[in-house]
Design an enzyme around this catalytic site. Sequence first.
Site, PDB file in Angstrom:
ATOM      1  CG  ASP A   1      28.318  80.614 143.442  1.00 16.69           C
ATOM      2  OD1 ASP A   1      28.099  79.416 143.707  1.00 16.69           O
ATOM      3  OD2 ASP A   1      27.441  81.397 143.022  1.00 16.69           O
TER       4      ASP A   1
ATOM      5  N   GLY B   1      21.265  74.055 142.269  1.00 17.20           N
ATOM      6  CA  GLY B   1      20.057  74.203 143.080  1.00 17.20           C
ATOM      7  C   GLY B   1      20.224  73.734 144.507  1.00 17.20           C
TER       8      GLY B   1
ATOM      9  N   GLY C   1      27.357  73.966 139.159  1.00 18.47           N
ATOM     10  CA  GLY C   1      26.801  72.708 139.675  1.00 18.47           C
ATOM     11  C   GLY C   1      27.679  71.502 139.384  1.00 18.47           C
TER      12      GLY C   1
ATOM     13  N   GLY D   1      22.077  75.365 146.842  1.00 24.56           N
ATOM     14  CA  GLY D   1      22.214  76.490 147.776  1.00 24.56           C
ATOM     15  C   GLY D   1      23.605  77.122 147.818  1.00 24.56           C
ATOM     16  CE  LYS D   2      26.860  75.274 143.019  1.00 19.25           C
ATOM     17  NZ  LYS D   2      25.611  74.544 142.818  1.00 19.25           N
ATOM     18  CB  SER D   3      24.218  81.310 144.124  1.00 17.44           C
ATOM     19  OG  SER D   3      24.867  80.674 143.059  1.00 17.44           O
ATOM     20  CE1 TYR D   4      18.654  82.490 150.548  1.00 16.68           C
ATOM     21  CE2 TYR D   4      20.020  81.363 152.179  1.00 16.68           C
ATOM     22  CZ  TYR D   4      18.949  82.187 151.867  1.00 16.68           C
ATOM     23  OH  TYR D   4      18.181  82.717 152.879  1.00 16.68           O
TER      24      TYR D   4
HETATM   25  P1  ADP Z   1      22.937  76.831 143.455  1.00 15.08           P
HETATM   26  O1  ADP Z   1      23.721  78.099 143.452  1.00 15.08           O
HETATM   27  O2  ADP Z   1      23.613  75.736 144.224  1.00 15.08           O
HETATM   28  O3  ADP Z   1      22.538  76.388 142.096  1.00 15.08           O
HETATM   29  P2  ADP Z   1      20.947  78.406 144.761  1.00 15.08           P
HETATM   30  O4  ADP Z   1      21.799  79.044 145.775  1.00 15.08           O
HETATM   31  O5  ADP Z   1      20.552  79.237 143.580  1.00 15.08           O
HETATM   32  O6  ADP Z   1      21.584  77.058 144.244  1.00 15.08           O
HETATM   33  O7  ADP Z   1      19.677  77.840 145.528  1.00 15.08           O
HETATM   34  C1  ADP Z   1      18.566  77.246 144.842  1.00 15.08           C
HETATM   35  C2  ADP Z   1      17.293  77.789 145.452  1.00 15.08           C
HETATM   36  O8  ADP Z   1      17.219  77.430 146.834  1.00 15.08           O
HETATM   37  C3  ADP Z   1      17.183  79.301 145.410  1.00 15.08           C
HETATM   38  O9  ADP Z   1      15.854  79.632 145.151  1.00 15.08           O
HETATM   39  C4  ADP Z   1      17.550  79.717 146.817  1.00 15.08           C
HETATM   40  O10 ADP Z   1      16.949  80.932 147.175  1.00 15.08           O
HETATM   41  C5  ADP Z   1      17.048  78.574 147.662  1.00 15.08           C
HETATM   42  N1  ADP Z   1      17.862  78.358 148.851  1.00 15.08           N
HETATM   43  C6  ADP Z   1      19.075  77.792 148.879  1.00 15.08           C
HETATM   44  N2  ADP Z   1      19.556  77.723 150.132  1.00 15.08           N
HETATM   45  C7  ADP Z   1      18.634  78.288 150.916  1.00 15.08           C
HETATM   46  C8  ADP Z   1      18.537  78.540 152.310  1.00 15.08           C
HETATM   47  N3  ADP Z   1      19.501  78.190 153.143  1.00 15.08           N
HETATM   48  N4  ADP Z   1      17.413  79.144 152.779  1.00 15.08           N
HETATM   49  C9  ADP Z   1      16.440  79.506 151.934  1.00 15.08           C
HETATM   50  N5  ADP Z   1      16.449  79.287 150.604  1.00 15.08           N
HETATM   51  C10 ADP Z   1      17.527  78.694 150.087  1.00 15.08           C
HETATM   52 MG    MG Z   2      24.336  79.169 141.752  1.00 18.81          MG
END
Ligand code: ADP
Ligand code: MG
Length: 435
Positions: free
Chosen positions: A275, A132, A278, A134-137
């Site tokens: 990617d 959560g 966690g 922001g890695k996948s984002y």
């Molecule tokens: P992870 O892959 O690290 O588990 P995600 O990439 O799924 O986390 O991000 C978790 C949430 O935060 C998602 O809903 C994503 O859309 C949001 N999020 C992450 N980074 C950003 C960003 N830079 N701007 C807007 N939303 C973000």
């Molecule tokens: Mg992810």
Amino acid sequence: MPPSALSKLQSAVTQVKQVNVLKSTQVEDSPAIKVCVRVRPFIKEEVEGQRSGGECKLCIDMPSETQVRILNFDDPDDDSRAFEFDRCYWSHSKDHPFFATQETLQTELGEIMLEHAMNGFNNCIFAYGQTGSGKSYSVLGGKDEERGLLPRVVEGLFDHFAKLPQGATYKTLVAFMEIYNEQIRDLLAPADSEIKKLEVKQHPVLGTIIPGLTEAAVASCEEVLNLVDYGTQMRHVSATAMNATSSRSHCIFTFKTSLTEPDQPSKVSQTHLVDLAGSERAGRTKATGDRLKEGAAINQSLSTLARVISELAKSAKTKKKPNPPFRESKLTYILKESLCGNSKTVMMAAISPNFTDYDETLSTLKFSQSVKQVQTKAVQNAVNMSSVEAQLRAELNALKSQLQAIQDPQASDELSFLKRQDREGGCFGLCHTGI
Ligand code: ADP
Ligand code: MG
């Protein structure tokens, strides 16, 4: 033919073969892995209370584009801790002077990776951080303006190809895999195909390989993005208490390019976009049963990654030859070259802005700090096609004379040359074999 001359000939032929495949010219100054940090906004789950009980308290601050600070509100005596990185991206709020969008990442990281790939350098970017964060984002992103690095880099790749001069040719292969419970899954394999057990192997010439992994030849950006969509659907996703859509597996997308411009050596490269799952401790996600088993396997890869990094960072200081345990996890074995070999590598540490995630964020920042000390040895992979042709001719001539020597020991000039060299104990070069 005397056995020693034959073995010299064989070893010369082997060397030619190796040069043909992996011709590396220009060695770059050992560059350290570049480390970037990105802080995300508060997310819906935090604001609405499903995550961290609805508490949203900003504990991160970015005094400059290379500095990040973390504040501990629980301990007034604990001053904020500051960390220095190659680049810090503020994506928490738009009004900040260092606000960074997906486009910013593409301009600063994606474009540079493409430039490297076009010039025959291997690349790797891996996103690290708790679930959560922001890695996948950052890597995959969402739709339109929210597209992440992967789709943007692929678009950029085909834009580059479209601008190549007349007569230039290129080839691209893509692979997409995930590592789930320490097993490699081919995300591009047909859905109804038998699941193959894939293993990582070291090839003496090609380096790290995964026999049986699909490598799809692609000719357009759309083709690649369709494959990425297909692979993404194949990924294991499972809800955890922390992030309903978080993936519990490590995911590696790879593209290989080979580019030949007229009268120039061909440039070949391999780029990984990774990617990671966690990095948090299992207890935090309230995992039980299968989820706990997944957590342990994920941690096996991530704890091995931590040990590999620690060993590499230590040897960068002491200058002693490192002995990192690459083979102890699939992830580190696959990324071996990216972590200490022929690659220009970037780590993207994703962090949460929320004080409730303080411990995990601090641990991500500390880990990132040690990654900064790790050095790789990027070399340009350039293959001169005309010299390859000459080398192949040399190889053929060498084999012909070897054959002739076996059939008629007196008949060939090369043989008498070889015998002479052998008697004199000298080393023969390919230029003597009649090219
Ligand atoms: P992870 O892959 O690290 O588990 P995600 O990439 O799924 O986390 O991000 C978790 C949430 O935060 C998602 O809903 C994503 O859309 C949001 N999020 C992450 N980074 C950003 C960003 N830079 N701007 C807007 N939303 C973000
Ligand atoms: Mg992810």
